[in-house]
Write an enzyme that holds these catalytic residues in place. Structure first.
Site, short mmCIF file in Angstrom:
data_model
loop_
_atom_site.label_atom_id
_atom_site.label_comp_id
_atom_site.label_asym_id
_atom_site.label_seq_id
_atom_site.Cartn_x
_atom_site.Cartn_y
_atom_site.Cartn_z
N GLN A 118 134.19 -23.35 82.15
CA GLN A 118 135.03 -22.64 81.18
C GLN A 118 135.04 -23.41 79.86
O GLN A 118 135.32 -24.62 79.84
CB GLN A 118 136.47 -22.47 81.69
CG GLN A 118 137.30 -21.56 80.78
CD GLN A 118 138.72 -21.30 81.30
OE1 GLN A 118 139.13 -21.85 82.32
NE2 GLN A 118 139.45 -20.47 80.58
N HIS B 267 139.13 -14.57 80.54
CA HIS B 267 138.05 -13.58 80.33
C HIS B 267 137.26 -13.41 81.61
O HIS B 267 137.01 -14.36 82.34
CB HIS B 267 137.13 -13.98 79.18
CG HIS B 267 136.54 -15.36 79.31
ND1 HIS B 267 137.24 -16.48 78.93
CD2 HIS B 267 135.34 -15.80 79.74
CE1 HIS B 267 136.49 -17.55 79.14
NE2 HIS B 267 135.32 -17.17 79.64
P1 AMP Z 1 133.22 -19.55 79.50
O1 AMP Z 1 132.15 -20.61 79.35
O2 AMP Z 1 133.37 -18.99 80.88
O3 AMP Z 1 134.53 -20.04 78.91
O4 AMP Z 1 132.73 -18.31 78.65
C1 AMP Z 1 132.79 -18.27 77.26
C2 AMP Z 1 131.72 -17.33 76.80
O5 AMP Z 1 132.00 -16.95 75.48
C3 AMP Z 1 130.31 -17.94 76.80
O6 AMP Z 1 129.47 -17.19 77.69
C4 AMP Z 1 129.87 -17.82 75.34
O7 AMP Z 1 128.51 -17.47 75.21
C5 AMP Z 1 130.79 -16.72 74.83
N1 AMP Z 1 131.05 -16.73 73.41
C6 AMP Z 1 131.36 -17.81 72.63
N2 AMP Z 1 131.58 -17.41 71.36
C7 AMP Z 1 131.42 -16.07 71.33
C8 AMP Z 1 131.51 -15.08 70.29
N3 AMP Z 1 131.84 -15.39 69.04
N4 AMP Z 1 131.25 -13.80 70.62
C9 AMP Z 1 130.92 -13.46 71.89
N5 AMP Z 1 130.84 -14.34 72.91
C10 AMP Z 1 131.08 -15.63 72.63
#
Ligand code: AMP
Ligand code: ZN
Length: 119
Positions: free
Chosen positions: A99, A105
């Site tokens: 995370q 999410h």
């Molecule tokens: P997690 O690592 O489970 O916290 O997931 C966070 C996710 O957010 C990752 O898969 C990133 O690629 C995604 N992410 C980060 N910044 C953005 C953004 N501006 N728009 C869309 N996705 C994003």
């Protein structure tokens, strides 16, 4: 206050429209948008509009909204035509699990074979 927008939270900024995102679905309680670094042909994030740091905190505070997130994950899979072949809903919880954004999410992943167990 729990659930209130956090000034330093990227996903609160997406909910507010202050950071652009490719939004694929919206409801009164959730927003779904494409992950900026997709790991599968379908890789969409479904988030509650309210800020909670992870899915467990959301479940404790607002279980009906967590249910909305999961229902929307399914709708995303149907919309992207990956529901028949199967999709995965992932809630990374805690840094050791990958995370990186501490606003709850669901990742919706589909459109390719998904290995089990995941890495
Ligand atoms: P997690 O690592 O489970 O916290 O997931 C966070 C996710 O957010 C990752 O898969 C990133 O690629 C995604 N992410 C980060 N910044 C953005 C953004 N501006 N728009 C869309 N996705 C994003
Ligand atoms: Zn937030």
């Amino acid at each position: 206050m729990p659930g209130e927008p956090q000034a330093d939270c990227l996903f609160c900024k997406i909910v507010a429209g202050d950071v652009p995102a490719t939004i694929v679905r919206e409801t009164d309680t959730t927003v779904a948008f494409r992950d900026i670094n997709p790991q599968a042909p379908t890789h969409v994030l479904v988030i509650p509009r309210a800020h909670y740091p992870d899915a467990a905190a959301l479940a404790a505070a607002s279980p009906e909204v967590l249910a909305d997130v999961v229902r929307e994950a399914r709708e995303v899979a149907v919309q992207d035509k990956v529901s028949d072949t199967g999709y995965r809903i992932v809630f990374n919880t805690g840094g050791g699990a990958g995370q990186t954004v501490f606003h709850a999410h669901a990742h919706v992943l589909g459109g390719r074979g998904l290995e089990w167990p995941p890495g």
